[in-house]
Structure formats: C-alpha cells, structure tokens
Design a protein around this motif. Structure first.
Motif, mmCIF file in Angstrom:
data_model
loop_
_atom_site.group_PDB
_atom_site.id
_atom_site.type_symbol
_atom_site.label_atom_id
_atom_site.label_comp_id
_atom_site.label_asym_id
_atom_site.label_seq_id
_atom_site.Cartn_x
_atom_site.Cartn_y
_atom_site.Cartn_z
ATOM 1 N N GLY A 280 -27.292 -67.888 58.912
ATOM 2 C CA GLY A 280 -26.909 -67.994 60.317
ATOM 3 C C GLY A 280 -27.852 -67.362 61.329
ATOM 4 N N ASN A 302 -30.705 -72.812 63.053
ATOM 5 C CA ASN A 302 -29.547 -72.326 62.315
ATOM 6 C C ASN A 302 -28.569 -73.485 62.235
ATOM 7 N N ALA A 303 -28.587 -74.158 61.095
ATOM 8 C CA ALA A 303 -27.852 -75.420 60.980
ATOM 9 C C ALA A 303 -26.577 -75.197 60.192
ATOM 10 N N TYR A 304 -25.513 -74.816 60.910
ATOM 11 C CA TYR A 304 -24.234 -74.602 60.234
ATOM 12 C C TYR A 304 -23.549 -75.939 59.963
ATOM 13 N N ALA A 305 -23.393 -76.730 61.016
ATOM 14 C CA ALA A 305 -22.746 -78.039 60.862
ATOM 15 C C ALA A 305 -23.709 -79.008 60.167
ATOM 16 N N VAL A 308 -25.901 -80.996 62.381
ATOM 17 C CA VAL A 308 -27.104 -80.321 62.877
ATOM 18 C C VAL A 308 -28.226 -80.405 61.844
#
Lengths: 435, 435
Positions: A280, A302-305, A308
């Motif tokens: 994150g 920061n590719a959480y989903a 993304v």
C-alpha cells in the motif's frame, strides 16, 4: 570494566506520556565503549524521588548519566537536587546566560526571567555545550581518588541530548574507559534469524563480545573488542563475518536498508519504480525517506483495486482472473507495467494478503508474491509465505522488495526465506527475521 | 493515592538493544486508575541487580509491577530472586506444566527440560494466565495488614504482557484502587498545539486531572476524575471539550487518524484515492494499515517525477511549467487526475518540498500544497508552510491529507495552520502540533 547508571527524569516518563528512548541510546553507546550499565532509574519531577535516584545511582556506579529536569520551570529540579546532594553551591555562568538571552533575541521572543535558572550550575561543573537548545549540560567529578564518581547531566529532549552525548560526553568517557583499547563494529543483516546468526557467529574464533539486536524485520550483530590490537582484530572479525554471512549483511553501523538501496541506485545511475498492492505505498514511502531520492525514484502505483492494476499497470484482466491478484504472474505483470508506465530502469511489483481477512487454504494470510522487471534480463518472480499481523506482513514485504533491488544491483542470489522456525521456546525475544 | 513502582528486567534493555515500551504502557494504564508511578527501575539479568531493584521497589511503593526474566533459560532470574527475597519456597504448578507441554506439542517441537522452570512459582502466588506464550505471570500479597505490598510479575514480551495486564491485572488493581470512583477520557486532537490546548482546557471548570501527550503530529488530552459522580462529571467535561475544541478532536481513546478516516469512508460508502509527491506513498501506507481498507481505498499514484504526474495523472506539462510542481494548481490537478485515473469518489493530491534540499526563497523546505477533488463540489486547494526534518514534513503532510478527508466527510471547515509558535522556552517538550 567501568560501571554506569542512567537516570531518566520527567513526569512524562512515569505517566507513560512519552517512551524513554534516551536510556537505550545512551546504554548502546556506552556498551560500545565497553562500559556496563548496571541500572536505569526513572523518576518523575519530585525532589524526594530525584534524591532517591541520585543517591542510589551514585551508590551503584562510578559513572552516572542523567537526562531531563534542566528546563526553566519550577518542576525542573535536577541541578538543585544534585547541588544539594553533593553539598555544593550553585554558581551563575555569565556566558551561558548571555547565550540564552541571545537565543530568545534570535527567536524574537521575550525571555521569561526563570530561563536564567538554566545558567546556574553546581560548583565545579564543566559545561557540556548544547548546540540546539537553551539548556546546556554539565559534567562533574566528585569523591576521593579511591572512590571517584563521574556525573553527567544532559537535557531530556532527545534531539538535543544525542549530539551532546556523541560530540562531547562520549569522547571524554572513551578516555576515561581507556577506549584506545576498545573498539566495535555493527553489521546490519536481513534474511537470517537471530538464532541462525548466533550459530554462525559462535563458530568464529577470537576474543570479542558479540551481541544481537532484533529490530523487526532486521537483526544487527555487534562485536566489541578490548585489549591489544583492536583495529586488526576487528578487521579479522569482519573478514570472517562477511565470509560466512556475506549476502545477508546489507550495511554496517548506523544505516538502513532504504539508505543502502538508495546509495546503490544513485551510484549506478539506475532509476526505480514500484507497483504495490498489499504494501500500500510503504516501499515507496521508505525509499523516499532517503534525502535525495528524487534522483533515482520515479514513482509508484499503489494498486489496491484490480481495476487500478489493469488501468494503470496494464495487468491483463484475463491474468487476474486465471491466476488471482495474489500470484507470481500478476506480481511480474505489475513490475513490468510499472517499469513501462513510470519509465524506470527497474521495477518491483508486490501483491499479497496482509490480513487479517482475505486468506484462503491455498493462499493464507501472509502469502506475498514479488516480481522484478529490468531491461537486461527476464522478469523474476517469487512467492513467499510471511507471518505476523497486518503491519508486520507489510513491513516484511517492503523490506523484501528493497532487498530484491539491493540483490539485483549486487548480482546476489535471490533471497531465500524458510519457515519462521521459532517455537514457544524462543518466544522470549520479539526477534523474527526469516531463518 | 496508591503508589506503584515498575521493574523492567533484561540485558537487552541495559545494553540498548531494545527500547522499553512496557514501562510506559503500564504507567499509562495505572494513571488511568489513579495510581501514581514513583519510579521505574531497569536492570539486566544479574541476581544482585535484580535483588537491588526488588528491595528498592518494595521499599518505595505499595504496588510493584515487574516485567521480564520469566523465560526458560539460566539468565531468567525473576522468580528465584523474588522467592529468595521474600523467603518463600518455589512451588511446582502441575496445570501450568501441562499447558507448557501442550504448547510444545502444538508447535510440534521437543520441549527442553528447562522450560518446566516456568511452572514454578513462589508459594502463595496467584497465576496470571498468558494466552499467547508459555510463561504465565503471577501476583502476590506480602507483608502485614498495616504494611501490605502487592507484587505483579509479567513476561517481558510486549504482545504477551499487554493482554495479561489489561485482562487480568488491571481489573484487580482497579478494585484495589477503588476504581469505582476513578474514571478517565482521552481525546485525540490534531491541528492545535499543546500550549493551545492547555489554554483552552484551563478554562474548563470542574475537578479533574488533565494531562497532555504530544505524539507528533498529534496531541492527546486526558482527564482523570476521582470521587463521586465520575460518569456524570466525565460526560460534562466531554461536552465542554467538544464545545471548545470540536473540529480538532478526531477521536477518543485508543484510535488513530487513519482508523477514524477509514471508518468514516466505510460508513458512508465513499471510495478514495491519493496522488502523492513529497509524501511518497505515506498517506496510502497509513490508510492501508487499517484492516479492511480495500473496501474504500482504490489506490494511489506516487508521482515523484514530473513525467509521472503527466503520464499517470494527466497534469498538463504547461501547468507544471507555469506554476511549478509544488503549487496549489498542480495539487488540484493531481487530485483530479487521481480521481479520474483510479475511479474513486474522492481524491487528495499532495505536492511539496520535504527537504533537506530543494527549497527556494519563495518555496522554502516545508512548503506543501494540497488539493481535494470530489464529485459534488469544485476542487479545493491550499498551501501550508510545514516544519521539521524530512520525516516530519512527510508525516505532518500525510496527517493533513487524512484530516482533509475527515473534514470533507464531516463538512467541517478547512484546516487552518498558523506558525509553529514554539520558541526556545517551549523546547523542553518535543510537542509540535500546528498551533
């Protein structure tokens, strides 16, 4: 061996408002001089408690180092207490008073009269200058030649105390301790457990005092050498340590993984980017703590989903569906996507399950996959099983990401992590470097 | 008022390998019960030093709480020392021994015989269960009715000690301290300095003991109430505090800005994204420390290089050139770009100069601009002058970004930050919330 006692003063310590980091800092530096700390006495700002602490400390040890209680207010009692205990009058120091006045002029603020209290010292005190604040410290020698006591009094604010200790007090103590015949080296390691290090170090011949300090997720190893030929023996220990632990040692002395990685990137003119899911942003945060990191850090996603990961990093939705977001394939695609999108020489992708939820039988909490993309070789990926709570998984994963960069730049083998290997018998220490 | 002494045991403390966080944790909890800590005594694993610490602690205070020295190895000496000092024999506890054996079976490891040492206690000890490790703690009462002493012994590992203290020891101490007549509330604030808080609080009528704890960049305020009508008086204090400080209080008790912001986002079903330059991922890192943050955190772009601001966030190069990367216009464009690229309801952009280099006369180190983009209103931007070293500027900027989200969701006014307002006279405390 010289023995020391440390006194930490302040209501903020005995009420838990502030954690005392001074005592540990001082103890660590004293150990480096071969001085043994017999006790730390922590008391609030009350005359009878201060008197207790000082009498006991002077009874227990030859050297007493105290921090706190030097401020200008009524509850700052250290100097009065020490003077009374030793039966010495307070003496006004005109030069110190002038410096205090000057500081207030500099800050363009009126000086309350009670600030001049900070210019009074027990008779016989030698001033320890304070480059960063109004309250200087001091040191004194008391007692007869057969029963000498050395007192050092410093302010409690860590950022004032530390340079005063390092620049003025330690050189003086080194002389006292005969430090020409004491030396030390500290090796910073990552990727090997404290017990693993202990085993390796135990096999090293030669006389030295080894100690370990676990600071998750790292362990530092220090050797203190006393007697003749200090330099030569430290060099010999260093050779042995590197021969046995080479790839795990990322630096020596006061450094950090991010500073070492930053320096390597800068020296080689290599730029880097990160694609972070479970961490994150922590990897990027750590590297950008290093001053000057804009020279080699391009940025990060920061590719959480998952959307993304697809939109910004170009991870194919088919891959996410087939392998799952936490997979080596996706970690590799994230690294490649970051390298492409951010235009860096090198990129690392991290995707995993930090917990506490989201784990499955196949991919339990702590599963973290890494990928490293570079121009000059195929993308490397790897899955590790990490441990601990959410913050530990993030921290350990960020450390691995940085260590991957270090190992890539130094052409070292890929980091191996075995099972944690610490059962209840070893639970005493919070140590937890991977074994 | 009951007085307590705390003993922290372990060579790792007197050599500076580990910072003692136990003593502060315990002191804080005792204060909450109205119990006063007169001293913390820290000693290494040597019998004579432990004896010194225990005799002094029992002399100084009615309640003694000790951590450490309960492990299975030869240097774990607490129980032997206490038993010898009190003249009580050691008694073997079969149930504890069985639990230790079971834990080893569970971890599938052979049990070293010396682990059974952890099943021996001074006669008269009452076991304090340890849900997370092999070593239980214990408590004892000694002395005559007129000169009673209460001893509590707990393991040194913080994650074992803390639940034992909270679940078993504190309720028992509360009874001892007559805690039915003691209560407290702790307010977490951001955006107002310690001295600013002090002034406001000083005007609140009613009998309570107020204390402040600065934990950069926040300050918490606690009130302890003793006597009759505790609940009602705490409620009245709460009303006054909120009336005077409302917007600055982000939460109460054991919480954090990121947890509060996360809970607000979750409750309202709002998703968020960040575009970070100088904070380098710290805002995203903090929000993703909150378990379950994937429900509302879409992701972030850490755009250090201008080319990344352009490529991933669509910040026009003409804007970057005209206004500079550190400008309100760029912060706003970053926020809008993040909202667009990451598909979130809300986005915050942060761009600034964290230092130590990169400052100019017009935009000195600490200049940080923020932008907030949302669907339902025009983008808001603001420039602040922050202070401190690189890590402080990053931390403070990340706090502001999170506070902006909180204030937006609660329809509070935009955060105002004045000059630091702390001259040398206030340098005693590391406090530094914006005034």
């Amino acid at each position: 061996m010289i023995q020391a006692a440390i006194i930490s003063t302040g209501d903020e310590l005995t009420t838990g408002r502030t954690t005392d980091t001074n005592a540990g800092f001082i103890a660590d530096r004293l150990l480096g001089l071969g001085i043994d700390v017999v006790a730390v006495l922590t008391v609030g700002d009350r005359p009878e408690r201060l008197r207790w602490a000082w009498s006991e400390a002077l009874r227990l040890a030859e050297v007493v180092i105290a921090t706190g209680g030097l401020g200008p207010t009524a509850d700052d009692l250290t100097t009065e207490t020490v003077a009374a205990l030793l039966g010495r009058p307070l003496v006004h120091d005109a030069a110190v008073a002038e410096r205090i006045r000057e500081l207030f002029r500099l800050f363009n603020r009126p000086m309350p009269e009670n600030n001049l209290k900070q210019a009074a010292f027990p008779e016989g005190a030698v001033i320890v200058p304070n480059p960063l604040g109004t309250a200087p410290g001091y040191r004194m020698e008391v007692g007869s030649a057969e029963d000498r006591r050395h007192l050092v009094v410093l302010p409690g604010v860590p950022r004032e105390m530390k340079p005063m200790l390092t620049e003025t007090v330690l050189p003086w103590l080194a002389e006292l301790a005969g430090a020409a015949r004491v030396g030390h080296r500290t090796f910073q390691t990552f990727g090997i457990s404290e017990s693993g290090l202990d085993e390796v170090i135990a096999g090293i011949p030669g006389e030295g005092r080894w100690s370990f300090r676990a600071n998750f997720p790292e362990v530092s190893v220090r050797v203190v050498v006393r007697g003749d030929d200090v330099e030569r023996r430290l060099e010999a220990f260093g050779r042995e340590v590197y021969a046995r632990l080479g790839q795990y040692i990322y630096g020596e002395g006061d450094t950090s993984m991010e500073r070492v990685v930053g320096a390597l990137l800068a020296a080689r003119g290599v730029t880097v980017a990160f694609a972070e899911s479970c961490t994150g942003g922590l990897v990027s945060h750590r590297l950008t703590n290093v001053p000057g990191s804009s020279a080699y850090y391009r940025g990060g996603v920061n590719a959480y989903a998952n959307a993304v990961k697809e939109a910004l990093l170009g991870v194919p939705s088919a891959l996410l569906e087939a392998e799952g977001a936490v997979s080596e394939a996706v970690a590799g695609a994230m690294a490649e996507g970051a390298r492409r999108a951010l235009g860096s020489d090198l990129a690392v992708g991290v995707t995993g399950i930090a917990g506490p939820d989201g784990g499955t039988a196949e991919k339990p909490v702590g599963t973290v996959c890494f990928g490293l993309a570079a121009a000059d070789r195929p993308t490397v990926t790897r899955r590790y099983q990490l441990w601990g709570n959410r913050e530990w998984v993030k921290l350990l994963a960020s450390q691995i990401a940085l260590d991957w960069v270090r190992r890539h730049l130094l052409a070292l083998p890929l980091l191996e992590i075995g099972p944690r290997g610490a059962g209840p018998a070893e639970a005493k220490r919070e140590s937890v470097a991977p074994s």
